[in-house]
Scaffold this active site. Sequence first.
Site, PDB file in Angstrom:
ATOM      1  CB  SER A 159      -0.882  -0.003   1.248  1.00 34.85           C
ATOM      2  OG  SER A 159      -1.420   1.273   1.489  1.00 34.85           O
ATOM      3  CE1 TYR A 180      -6.353   4.686  -1.521  1.00 32.36           C
ATOM      4  CE2 TYR A 180      -4.699   4.246   0.156  1.00 32.36           C
ATOM      5  CZ  TYR A 180      -5.964   4.044  -0.367  1.00 32.36           C
ATOM      6  OH  TYR A 180      -6.829   3.201   0.282  1.00 32.36           O
ATOM      7  CB  THR A 219      -6.858   2.494  -4.673  1.00 35.96           C
ATOM      8  OG1 THR A 219      -6.050   1.350  -4.366  1.00 35.96           O
ATOM      9  CG2 THR A 219      -8.170   2.381  -3.919  1.00 35.96           C
ATOM     10  CE  LYS A 224      -7.216  -3.132  -3.370  1.00 34.71           C
ATOM     11  NZ  LYS A 224      -7.983  -2.234  -2.513  1.00 34.71           N
ATOM     12  CG  HIS A 278     -11.197   0.153   0.019  1.00 37.43           C
ATOM     13  ND1 HIS A 278     -10.518   0.940  -0.874  1.00 37.43           N
ATOM     14  CD2 HIS A 278     -10.459   0.189   1.154  1.00 37.43           C
ATOM     15  CE1 HIS A 278      -9.432   1.439  -0.301  1.00 37.43           C
ATOM     16  NE2 HIS A 278      -9.369   0.997   0.931  1.00 37.43           N
TER      17      HIS A 278
HETATM   18  C1  LIG Z   1      -7.216  -2.492   7.584  1.00 32.96           C
HETATM   19  C2  LIG Z   1      -7.328  -2.343   6.096  1.00 32.96           C
HETATM   20  C3  LIG Z   1      -6.542  -1.397   5.438  1.00 32.96           C
HETATM   21  C4  LIG Z   1      -6.638  -1.257   4.047  1.00 32.96           C
HETATM   22  N1  LIG Z   1      -5.807  -0.360   3.400  1.00 32.96           N
HETATM   23  C5  LIG Z   1      -5.872  -0.260   2.046  1.00 32.96           C
HETATM   24  C6  LIG Z   1      -4.977   0.585   1.344  1.00 32.96           C
HETATM   25  O1  LIG Z   1      -4.113   1.227   1.926  1.00 32.96           O
HETATM   26  N2  LIG Z   1      -5.112   0.672  -0.004  1.00 32.96           N
HETATM   27  C7  LIG Z   1      -6.059  -0.047  -0.698  1.00 32.96           C
HETATM   28  O2  LIG Z   1      -6.151   0.071  -1.932  1.00 32.96           O
HETATM   29  N3  LIG Z   1      -6.892  -0.892  -0.063  1.00 32.96           N
HETATM   30  C8  LIG Z   1      -6.821  -1.028   1.282  1.00 32.96           C
HETATM   31  N4  LIG Z   1      -7.645  -1.902   1.931  1.00 32.96           N
HETATM   32  C9  LIG Z   1      -8.554  -2.767   1.137  1.00 32.96           C
HETATM   33  C10 LIG Z   1      -7.847  -4.077   0.754  1.00 32.96           C
HETATM   34  O3  LIG Z   1      -6.833  -3.852  -0.190  1.00 32.96           O
HETATM   35  C11 LIG Z   1      -8.833  -5.084   0.146  1.00 32.96           C
HETATM   36  O4  LIG Z   1      -9.543  -4.461  -0.882  1.00 32.96           O
HETATM   37  C12 LIG Z   1      -9.806  -5.667   1.172  1.00 32.96           C
HETATM   38  O5  LIG Z   1      -9.195  -5.823   2.429  1.00 32.96           O
HETATM   39  C13 LIG Z   1     -10.326  -7.022   0.700  1.00 32.96           C
HETATM   40  O6  LIG Z   1     -11.294  -7.516   1.555  1.00 32.96           O
HETATM   41  P1  LIG Z   1     -11.015  -8.598   2.721  1.00 32.96           P
HETATM   42  O7  LIG Z   1     -10.376  -7.844   3.843  1.00 32.96           O
HETATM   43  O8  LIG Z   1     -12.378  -9.081   3.049  1.00 32.96           O
HETATM   44  O9  LIG Z   1     -10.109  -9.661   2.157  1.00 32.96           O
HETATM   45  C14 LIG Z   1      -7.568  -2.051   3.317  1.00 32.96           C
HETATM   46  C15 LIG Z   1      -8.339  -3.010   3.995  1.00 32.96           C
HETATM   47  C16 LIG Z   1      -8.217  -3.165   5.364  1.00 32.96           C
HETATM   48  C17 LIG Z   1      -9.062  -4.224   6.048  1.00 32.96           C
END
Ligand SMILES: Cc1cc2nc3c(=O)[nH]c(=O)nc-3n(C[C@H](O)[C@H](O)[C@H](O)COP(=O)(O)O)c2cc1C
Length: 394
Positions: free
Chosen positions: A109, A132, A158, A256, A280
């Site tokens: 990330s 981002y 994203t 994404k 997300h």
């Molecule tokens: C705690 C947390 C932080 C996340 N941070 C980002 C991020 O910095 N950038 C991003 O594109 N997605 C982020 N996501 C989304 C994840 O990349 C992903 O889309 C998502 O966790 C998938 O679902 P799942 O947790 O059910 O596997 C984050 C998700 C979580 C749970």
Amino acid sequence: MRVQGAINVEDFRELARRRLPRAVFDALEGGAGDEVSLRRNRTAFDRIEFRPRPLADVAERDLSTTVFGERLSMPIMLAPTGAGRLARSSAEIAVARAAARADIVYMQSTVAAFPLEEVAACSTGTLWYQLYLPPDRAEVDNLVRRIAAAGYRALAITIDTPVLGNRERDTRNRLMSRPPHPRTLLQGAGKPAWAADFIRGKVDFMRGQLGAGRPGSPSPLSLDQTRATITSSSDCVTWKDVERIRSLWEGPLLLKGLMRGDECDRLVELGVDGVVVSNHGGRQLDGVPATIDILPEVVDAAARRLTVFLDGGVRRGNDVAKALALGAAGVFVGRPYLYGLAAGSEAGVLRVIELLRVEFDRAMALLGAATVADLDRSLVSGARIPSTLSPSAR
Ligand SMILES: Cc1cc2nc3c(=O)[nH]c(=O)nc-3n(C[C@H](O)[C@H](O)[C@H](O)COP(=O)(O)O)c2cc1C
């Protein structure tokens, strides 16, 4: 229960819940608003049924796959998450090492705790980078250059975060309040193993920052910069940004956060290589469908011109098999490996990956699929497959 005794992702979730202060666990676990989309991501997987193909020779199975010309041990990948340091001070370093040992993709990330160069230096595996856009667009060129120079193979922008989702658990827990709310401090004190690691990690981080601040040495984003990046309304990624980044980045480019098929033609025209069907993890717009329900629409619209991935709610190897049967080239998991990170750092992440691998392998065997290419739509029912007939002709 210990890390070695955990036999599935849900066990790791429980280990993480016990180790982390409530506000931190909520920050990883929670979704936006009423968490409708968060729940949908899971229930939609449960609705899909398997239709196994009997009598296939599955004595030997091959889980490997090739993505953007690169051979990977299996089509399960680690999604970008910006909150790793909250779970464990080893954060992205531990995750990248575990992914390399498992020979799978880790997408780092933008709002990671460790500089992208440092993560790349400690990994021998395949790294992708999630972007981002910095509020100051002039910084994009430099960032993209750094990502390429560090050896990241693919770049994913994203596109579902023009503003931050309404994470009410965090608001209620006053997660962002500075100085920390007394209740948060009290919760932290009640989890001494977590607190000791968090404080140690913070001290190391500050030392690292002093070094990283010297001219010419790259630094990660500070907490304030991070917040500015993910909450700033100037992080509205537009078609113009995609076009510009396409001209700067030579490797595979993904978007994404796509949740509809009708944008695919335009993405192909712009030279985008792939998309991640993602909401997300239910953390942005509450009320959107489950990702597995949108996957077939995007796969059909992409018509093999884009490589389509999925994330959201994958907790079992069986979920992986369902997504691949519906046309995904691979799936990303987010929270599952964060639970592993919280519970056992690098070893915890690796164990989560290996449990998913064993489950996925068993699902393939029971389905009658010897290779990932054998997973097709005939093996599932109950999915939302778009009709190719016009509404009036149905
Ligand atoms: C705690 C947390 C932080 C996340 N941070 C980002 C991020 O910095 N950038 C991003 O594109 N997605 C982020 N996501 C989304 C994840 O990349 C992903 O889309 C998502 O966790 C998938 O679902 P799942 O947790 O059910 O596997 C984050 C998700 C979580 C749970």
